[in-house]
Enzyme design. Structure first.
Site, PDB file in Angstrom:
ATOM      1  N   ASP A  25      11.866 -32.516  -6.124  1.00 32.06           N
ATOM      2  CA  ASP A  25      10.525 -31.939  -6.228  1.00 32.06           C
ATOM      3  C   ASP A  25       9.704 -32.133  -4.950  1.00 32.06           C
ATOM      4  O   ASP A  25       8.698 -32.838  -4.945  1.00 32.06           O
ATOM      5  CB  ASP A  25       9.781 -32.557  -7.419  1.00 32.06           C
ATOM      6  CG  ASP A  25      10.540 -32.419  -8.723  1.00 32.06           C
ATOM      7  OD1 ASP A  25      11.149 -31.366  -8.924  1.00 32.06           O
ATOM      8  OD2 ASP A  25      10.532 -33.375  -9.523  1.00 32.06           O
ATOM      9  N   GLU A  71       8.873 -19.965 -14.835  1.00 30.13           N
ATOM     10  CA  GLU A  71       9.354 -21.127 -15.587  1.00 30.13           C
ATOM     11  C   GLU A  71       8.445 -22.329 -15.377  1.00 30.13           C
ATOM     12  O   GLU A  71       7.924 -22.910 -16.325  1.00 30.13           O
ATOM     13  CB  GLU A  71      10.780 -21.482 -15.171  1.00 30.13           C
ATOM     14  CG  GLU A  71      11.429 -22.556 -16.021  1.00 30.13           C
ATOM     15  CD  GLU A  71      11.885 -22.013 -17.368  1.00 30.13           C
ATOM     16  OE1 GLU A  71      11.898 -22.785 -18.338  1.00 30.13           O
ATOM     17  OE2 GLU A  71      12.232 -20.820 -17.449  1.00 30.13           O
ATOM     18  N   GLU A  81      14.492 -46.834  10.119  1.00 29.42           N
ATOM     19  CA  GLU A  81      14.495 -45.920   8.975  1.00 29.42           C
ATOM     20  C   GLU A  81      14.051 -44.502   9.365  1.00 29.42           C
ATOM     21  O   GLU A  81      13.779 -43.671   8.492  1.00 29.42           O
ATOM     22  CB  GLU A  81      13.610 -46.463   7.854  1.00 29.42           C
ATOM     23  CG  GLU A  81      12.139 -46.597   8.180  1.00 29.42           C
ATOM     24  CD  GLU A  81      11.764 -47.914   8.855  1.00 29.42           C
ATOM     25  OE1 GLU A  81      10.559 -48.201   8.925  1.00 29.42           O
ATOM     26  OE2 GLU A  81      12.674 -48.627   9.312  1.00 29.42           O
ATOM     27  N   GLU A  86      11.583 -46.784  14.588  1.00 32.80           N
ATOM     28  CA  GLU A  86      11.909 -47.447  13.335  1.00 32.80           C
ATOM     29  C   GLU A  86      13.351 -47.122  12.935  1.00 32.80           C
ATOM     30  O   GLU A  86      13.789 -45.976  13.037  1.00 32.80           O
ATOM     31  CB  GLU A  86      10.953 -47.014  12.237  1.00 32.80           C
ATOM     32  CG  GLU A  86       9.533 -47.479  12.450  1.00 32.80           C
ATOM     33  CD  GLU A  86       9.445 -48.994  12.530  1.00 32.80           C
ATOM     34  OE1 GLU A  86       9.877 -49.674  11.588  1.00 32.80           O
ATOM     35  OE2 GLU A  86       8.959 -49.496  13.569  1.00 32.80           O
TER      36      GLU A  86
END
Length: 601
Positions: A37, A211, A332, A330
């Site tokens: 999402d 939907e 990450e 970083e």
């Protein structure tokens, strides 16, 4: 994701699930956990990506927290962890599902559907933060709106009116007030017609294709509603309208049914001159309709404003620019990874952890220039450590250096290691491959290269600000090392008490400059108060004449997050150079400034 699957298995799964593309996969965006999402937001020159988090092994939509990632180049994404969870909302007990973030009032509002404990109904809550990466707190202490439906999305129109859209099976909206946490009037329901949202056959309860998951936005005077269509499995369709509330006209398919997930969820933004379509699929090993992964594609609108058909790929979009290895990065910040996970670091932010032999991380488009001479990494190990193999091109590509990591006495007991580098030139994909004995080896917090010239081409001493105020002075006010905020690592530099706009942190670089040479500047800036326009400047004094060279375009900075000032300029003078100083100033005002991760090379 603790399932330690080999890279070859993952690649085979990706190849089987998606259309054929380059073998060097960068989609899905995140490999350390399952994400779903997507809700992208462009802010201060970065794309912030807000996602849900499917728990490992889920057989339902088991989701307990939300995640944030960000990128300045659409290829390397920084993991900011989980700044909001079900625990943020004391009145909620389950279903941390698809949300959306809007920026207004110098705050970030995260609208999310959750299950209300007292009623068992799905409601919309609001988290709020001063920073795009959180932490977020409950803005109301109760739901904002309740009609037992899901998937909120916010659009702020040009006249300032904000609308909250959401709904499954209906499509609803309210007019938000300027505080973004209340609304005027009641809930409005859009009339779902075949002309507006396409016709569905064989389902009297849902006669149109709509939907769930509306993504409403405006572009070039036209309003778009991109939505998940006709479960199951879903495809992505869209409608357009002349106003934020319709009337809507169905325009067709954006993304066909693809990708091993029976749901899909779209987010669309423009960034750095391009348009980007975010979605999710089940492409990672173990992926399914309940263990999904967010991905992104670049696209171009048709000349009449319609959206072309977009297919899922494993390649993802091209990189915007390059990554600078001579400032601290970083660990990450990742284009692709295999085997590793991330966790909260004791030094702030996140670190890469759970590293085992053969795992690796890929960083895309690293601009080494004329060459790096050494590599430094911040590491911690509760065992005997291991090795970082610095490779180019692939996980088995050219080995340009190896750093040995010893045990540090704990997984958050941090130490810095440095090793020589040879052969890292030009712009290459960087692979940090980890090697050692069995079991977990060590954690990695950040890394940085040094150039052949002695400091990575970076002429600034203590550009990472981790050594306090070393190397820096101020032309006015007070200079101090700040530990309460940092772009990366644990410290930044604060210049408070400024009495003129030109006053700011500066550093003498006279001896390092070469006449007629081009230099690239990168510095991250944040205001202590206010929203001043900041820029990096070089003052040059030669033969008694002082001149000023603007190194970066001026950009508005604020208290909510970090803004990168970057630019390239040619430095030249006539006569004998007697002084050259690099400094950060504001176009006007005297607000205090934080700076971090500065390079001038």
């Amino acid at each position: 994701m603790r399932a330690r699957l080999a890279w070859i298995t993952g690649l085979l799964c990706l190849t089987a699930l998606l259309p054929a593309t380059s073998a060097r996969a960068d989609n899905p965006i995140v490999q350390t956990i399952y994400t779903a999402d997507p809700a992208p937001l462009v802010h201060n020159g970065r794309v912030y990506l807000y996602t849900g988090h499917d728990e490992d092994g889920s057989t339902y939509f088991t989701m307990r927290d939300w995640r944030v990632y960000s990128s300045s180049d659409m290829a390397n994404w920084t993991d900011h962890g989980s700044p909001m969870s079900l625990a943020t909302f004391s009145w909620a007990d389950a279903n941390a599902w698809a949300g959306h973030v809007a920026y207004r009032n110098n705050k970030f509002y995260w609208y999310v559907p959750v299950r209300q404990r007292s009623t068992g109904r799905m409601v919309i809550g609001v988290g709020v933060s001063n920073s795009p990466t959180g932490p977020f707190t409950d803005a109301l202490g109760r739901p904002l709106v309740d009609n037992n439906e899901i998937d909120p999305n916010v659009i702020i129109d040009d006249d300032g009116q904000a609308y909250l859209y959401w709904g499954n099976p209906r499509l609803a909206y309210v007019r938000l007030n300027s505080d973004m946490i209340s609304y005027s009037g009641g809930i409005n329901y859009v009339s779902l017609t075949a002309a507006g949202f396409g016709a569905r056959s064989g389902n009297a309860q849902r006669p149109t294709l709509y939907e769930e998951g509306p993504w409403v936005y405006k572009r070039n005077g036209l309003y778009y509603n991109v939505f998940a269509a006709e479960c199951c499995s879903e495809f992505i369709a869209y409608s357009t309208a002349p106003s934020a509330t319709g009337p809507w006209t169905y325009r067709g398919t954006v993304m066909p049914r693809q990708g091993a997930s029976f749901t899909n969820h779209a987010g669309v933004v423009d960034f750095a001159g391009g348009s980007y379509f975010f979605y999710h699929n089940g492409a990672l090993p173990g992926g399914s309709g309940y263990t999904r992964s967010v991905a992104v594609e670049k696209f171009t609108y048709n000349g009449d404003g319609t959206i072309p058909t977009i297919n899922m790929t494993t390649a993802g979009p091209p990189q915007v620019g390059t990554l600078n290895p001579y400032v601290r990065q970083e660990a990450e910040t990742i284009a692709w990874s295999s085997g590793v996970e991330t966790e909260v670091s004791s030094e702030g932010g996140m670190n890469v952890g759970f590293i085992e032999n053969g795992d690796y991380i890929k960083v895309k488009g690293v601009a080494f220039g004329t060459g790096a001479s050494s590599f430094t990494a911040r590491v911690a190990s509760g065992t005997s450590g291991g090795r970082i193999e610095v490779r180019l091109g692939s996980a088995t590509g050219t080995l340009v250096g190896t750093c040995n990591v010893a045990g540090t006495g704990g997984w958050q007991n941090w130490s810095t290691v440095t090793c020589p580098i040879s052969g890292a030139t030009g712009t290459r994909d960087l692979y940090l491959r980890f090697a050692g004995n069995s079991g977990y080896l060590f954690n990695l917090n950040w890394w940085q290269f040094t150039g052949g010239g002695g400091s990575g081409g970076n002429l600034l001493t203590n550009g990472a600000m981790e050594d306090g105020t070393t190397g820096w002075t101020s032309s006015g006010g007070s200079l101090s090392s700040a530990t309460n905020v940092a772009h990366a690592g644990s410290r930044s530099l604060l210049n408070s008490g400024r009495t003129a706009s030109w006053q700011g942190p500066h550093q003498n670089v006279t001896a390092q400059l070469t006449n007629g040479k081009s230099y690239t500047t990168s510095v991250w800036v944040r205001s202590q108060s206010g929203t001043p326009s900041a820029k990096a400047t070089l003052t040059l004094t030669a033969n008694g004449t002082t001149s000023y060279l603007q190194l970066t375009p001026a950009q508005t900075v604020n208290t909510n997050g970090w803004t990168q000032l970057t630019g390239t300029a040619t430095v030249s003078w006539t006569g004998t150079l007697t002084n050259a100083s690099f400094y950060v100033e504001t176009a006007a005002g005297t607000d205090g400034l934080y700076i971090d991760d500065a390079s001038f090379q």
